[in-house]
Scaffold this motif. Sequence first.
Motif, PDB file in Angstrom:
ATOM      1  N   ALA A 115       1.934  -3.820   3.505  1.00 30.47           N
ATOM      2  CA  ALA A 115       0.962  -4.559   2.693  1.00 30.47           C
ATOM      3  C   ALA A 115      -0.455  -4.307   3.189  1.00 30.47           C
ATOM      4  N   ALA A 116      -0.600  -4.172   4.503  1.00 39.26           N
ATOM      5  CA  ALA A 116      -1.924  -3.923   5.068  1.00 39.26           C
ATOM      6  C   ALA A 116      -2.456  -2.547   4.672  1.00 39.26           C
ATOM      7  N   LEU A 117      -1.570  -1.581   4.459  1.00 39.86           N
ATOM      8  CA  LEU A 117      -2.018  -0.275   3.968  1.00 39.86           C
ATOM      9  C   LEU A 117      -2.596  -0.399   2.561  1.00 39.86           C
ATOM     10  N   VAL A 118      -1.945  -1.207   1.726  1.00 37.61           N
ATOM     11  CA  VAL A 118      -2.475  -1.452   0.389  1.00 37.61           C
ATOM     12  C   VAL A 118      -3.828  -2.159   0.487  1.00 37.61           C
TER      13      VAL A 118
ATOM     14  N   THR B 272      14.643   0.076   5.698  1.00 39.29           N
ATOM     15  CA  THR B 272      13.228   0.407   5.842  1.00 39.29           C
ATOM     16  C   THR B 272      12.592   0.649   4.481  1.00 39.29           C
ATOM     17  N   THR B 273      13.315   1.301   3.570  1.00 35.15           N
ATOM     18  CA  THR B 273      12.793   1.533   2.219  1.00 35.15           C
ATOM     19  C   THR B 273      12.579   0.213   1.501  1.00 35.15           C
ATOM     20  N   THR B 274      13.582  -0.655   1.542  1.00 33.71           N
ATOM     21  CA  THR B 274      13.484  -1.948   0.870  1.00 33.71           C
ATOM     22  C   THR B 274      12.310  -2.761   1.392  1.00 33.71           C
ATOM     23  N   GLU B 275      12.154  -2.783   2.710  1.00 38.47           N
ATOM     24  CA  GLU B 275      11.079  -3.581   3.307  1.00 38.47           C
ATOM     25  C   GLU B 275       9.702  -3.007   2.991  1.00 38.47           C
ATOM     26  N   ARG B 276       9.563  -1.694   3.014  1.00 33.74           N
ATOM     27  CA  ARG B 276       8.254  -1.095   2.736  1.00 33.74           C
ATOM     28  C   ARG B 276       7.865  -1.246   1.277  1.00 33.74           C
ATOM     29  N   VAL B 277       8.845  -1.183   0.380  1.00 35.26           N
ATOM     30  CA  VAL B 277       8.551  -1.455  -1.031  1.00 35.26           C
ATOM     31  C   VAL B 277       8.124  -2.911  -1.198  1.00 35.26           C
ATOM     32  N   ALA B 278       8.808  -3.816  -0.503  1.00 31.42           N
ATOM     33  CA  ALA B 278       8.410  -5.228  -0.559  1.00 31.42           C
ATOM     34  C   ALA B 278       6.987  -5.408  -0.053  1.00 31.42           C
TER      35      ALA B 278
ATOM     36  N   LEU C  87       3.779  -6.835  -2.058  1.00 27.73           N
ATOM     37  CA  LEU C  87       3.009  -7.940  -1.492  1.00 27.73           C
ATOM     38  C   LEU C  87       1.529  -7.585  -1.445  1.00 27.73           C
ATOM     39  N   GLY C  88       1.214  -6.348  -1.019  1.00 23.05           N
ATOM     40  CA  GLY C  88      -0.182  -5.928  -0.952  1.00 23.05           C
ATOM     41  C   GLY C  88      -0.848  -5.937  -2.312  1.00 23.05           C
ATOM     42  N   LEU C  89      -0.128  -5.488  -3.334  1.00 23.26           N
ATOM     43  CA  LEU C  89      -0.682  -5.541  -4.687  1.00 23.26           C
ATOM     44  C   LEU C  89      -0.946  -6.988  -5.108  1.00 23.26           C
ATOM     45  N   GLU C  90       0.038  -7.847  -4.862  1.00 26.30           N
ATOM     46  CA  GLU C  90      -0.062  -9.242  -5.307  1.00 26.30           C
ATOM     47  C   GLU C  90      -1.255  -9.947  -4.682  1.00 26.30           C
ATOM     48  N   ARG C  91      -1.441  -9.765  -3.391  1.00 25.81           N
ATOM     49  CA  ARG C  91      -2.514 -10.523  -2.756  1.00 25.81           C
ATOM     50  C   ARG C  91      -3.893  -9.916  -3.007  1.00 25.81           C
ATOM     51  N   ASN C  92      -3.906  -8.737  -3.643  1.00 26.07           N
ATOM     52  CA  ASN C  92      -5.180  -8.164  -4.088  1.00 26.07           C
ATOM     53  C   ASN C  92      -5.353  -8.270  -5.600  1.00 26.07           C
ATOM     54  N   ASP C  93      -4.527  -9.139  -6.220  1.00 23.07           N
ATOM     55  CA  ASP C  93      -4.613  -9.419  -7.656  1.00 23.07           C
ATOM     56  C   ASP C  93      -4.422  -8.162  -8.504  1.00 23.07           C
ATOM     57  N   LEU C  94      -3.535  -7.286  -8.050  1.00 24.11           N
ATOM     58  CA  LEU C  94      -3.182  -6.092  -8.809  1.00 24.11           C
ATOM     59  C   LEU C  94      -1.763  -6.248  -9.337  1.00 24.11           C
ATOM     60  N   LYS C  95      -1.570  -5.940 -10.605  1.00 27.05           N
ATOM     61  CA  LYS C  95      -0.258  -6.079 -11.225  1.00 27.05           C
ATOM     62  C   LYS C  95       0.635  -4.915 -10.826  1.00 27.05           C
ATOM     63  N   PHE C  96       1.858  -5.233 -10.442  1.00 23.33           N
ATOM     64  CA  PHE C  96       2.822  -4.188 -10.117  1.00 23.33           C
ATOM     65  C   PHE C  96       3.235  -3.447 -11.381  1.00 23.33           C
ATOM     66  N   SER C  97       3.232  -2.128 -11.310  1.00 24.28           N
ATOM     67  CA  SER C  97       3.680  -1.288 -12.418  1.00 24.28           C
ATOM     68  C   SER C  97       4.735  -0.324 -11.897  1.00 24.28           C
TER      69      SER C  97
ATOM     70  N   GLY D  41      -9.797  -1.546   6.740  1.00 28.95           N
ATOM     71  CA  GLY D  41      -9.152  -2.546   5.898  1.00 28.95           C
ATOM     72  C   GLY D  41      -7.737  -2.869   6.305  1.00 28.95           C
ATOM     73  N   ALA D  42      -7.083  -1.959   7.039  1.00 30.67           N
ATOM     74  CA  ALA D  42      -5.701  -2.185   7.473  1.00 30.67           C
ATOM     75  C   ALA D  42      -5.625  -2.592   8.928  1.00 30.67           C
ATOM     76  N   SER D  43      -6.717  -3.119   9.465  1.00 35.71           N
ATOM     77  CA  SER D  43      -6.731  -3.450  10.893  1.00 35.71           C
ATOM     78  C   SER D  43      -5.666  -4.492  11.237  1.00 35.71           C
ATOM     79  N   SER D  44      -5.232  -5.287  10.259  1.00 38.80           N
ATOM     80  CA  SER D  44      -4.232  -6.312  10.550  1.00 38.80           C
ATOM     81  C   SER D  44      -2.873  -5.709  10.878  1.00 38.80           C
ATOM     82  N   ALA D  45      -2.710  -4.386  10.645  1.00 41.74           N
ATOM     83  CA  ALA D  45      -1.426  -3.754  10.990  1.00 41.74           C
ATOM     84  C   ALA D  45      -1.356  -3.401  12.457  1.00 41.74           C
ATOM     85  N   SER D  46      -2.435  -3.562  13.186  1.00 41.37           N
ATOM     86  CA  SER D  46      -2.393  -3.185  14.597  1.00 41.37           C
ATOM     87  C   SER D  46      -1.880  -4.323  15.458  1.00 41.37           C
TER      88      SER D  46
END
Length: 350
Positions: free
Chosen positions: A173-176, A198-204, A208-218, A345-350
């Motif tokens: 999500a932090a990458l998004v 790992t695939t399932t979690e990274r897609v989740a 999540l990153g889209l949602e919290r940036n008010d972007l609609k999942f497509s 912008g992804a500093s929270s991943a560290s």
Amino acid sequence: MPGTGRRRLVTMADVASNANVSVTTVSHVLNRTRKVAAPTEQAVLAAVAATGYVPDDVVRSMRTVGTRMVGLALSLSLNPSFNELILSIERSLTLSGYSLLLTDTHDDPASELRAISDLLARNVDAVILAPSARPERALTYCEQRNIPVAVVDRILPSLDIDQVGSENVESTAALVDHVVHNGHRRVAMISGKTGLTTTTERVAGYRLGLERNDLKFSRKYLVSGDSTELGGRRALQSLLELPEQPTAVVSGNNQMTIGVMGAARAAGITIPGDLALIGYDDFAWADFFSPRLSVLAQPIDAIGDHAVRMLLTRLADPDTPHRKVSLRPQFVHRDSCGCVEGERGASSAS
């Protein structure tokens, strides 16, 4: 793990009866003395797992002091970061006076079961497993023999077993967050092999990153790259065929990232000028690509060290509570995301 109460030893005849084949066929499969048709081999291996059969030579060789060998079963071809994991595990085991036996699962459940069977035939004291999408038979095989197992990389949330890997949801999500922070609104993801945790979690995490940036999942912006370089190449090609192409791509592993770069180059797409690229997994060449790759680096050394310590603790005390450990990756900011280095912008991943 279940208790170690005595029970009747399972014989090769029991396996043959369960698989509906002859004892001779079972012997050929287990000893590899003659080629057996693949469906028959799989039926025999499934019967071995179901009955809990242990070959006679293994029974004779079992010693209460153990062999001071640990087996490691993972896919050697799909993920270069596993090479670092192998070195980390071997280093930690050597320091503890243990040896490592390595076998390839090919990320296939049938091959995984064969790999585990081979390790246990060599009387390893414990097993470290990077599981396939369906590891149940392999884990059951170990459980029936009271062999301690530590799962690495791909954590299985529903199982009460020692496990260690990277945190994937918040980190992805932090990458998004990072690419959105730098102006991107059409963010795609190339995901890994279907069925892997790992695939399932990274897609989740992507969603999540889209949602919290008010972007609609497509769904059109979520394409599987099957965890391979070719899959990553094909996934980007399909994204470039969309009427509204993404301006940023999150790649689910390093193999797919390489494929994305190849496909972009072939299509005349510049990174990061036309397309921002940010991915999961750091590797030795990431800093030498042009552009240099911005990635999440998994804490490989720590994962290997945790797995070994978990197993050594369990060998010393089989009743110790099982542990699940998720370690946060470190964001490595380079050039492919197309932003200045100070804008993390992804500093929270560290």
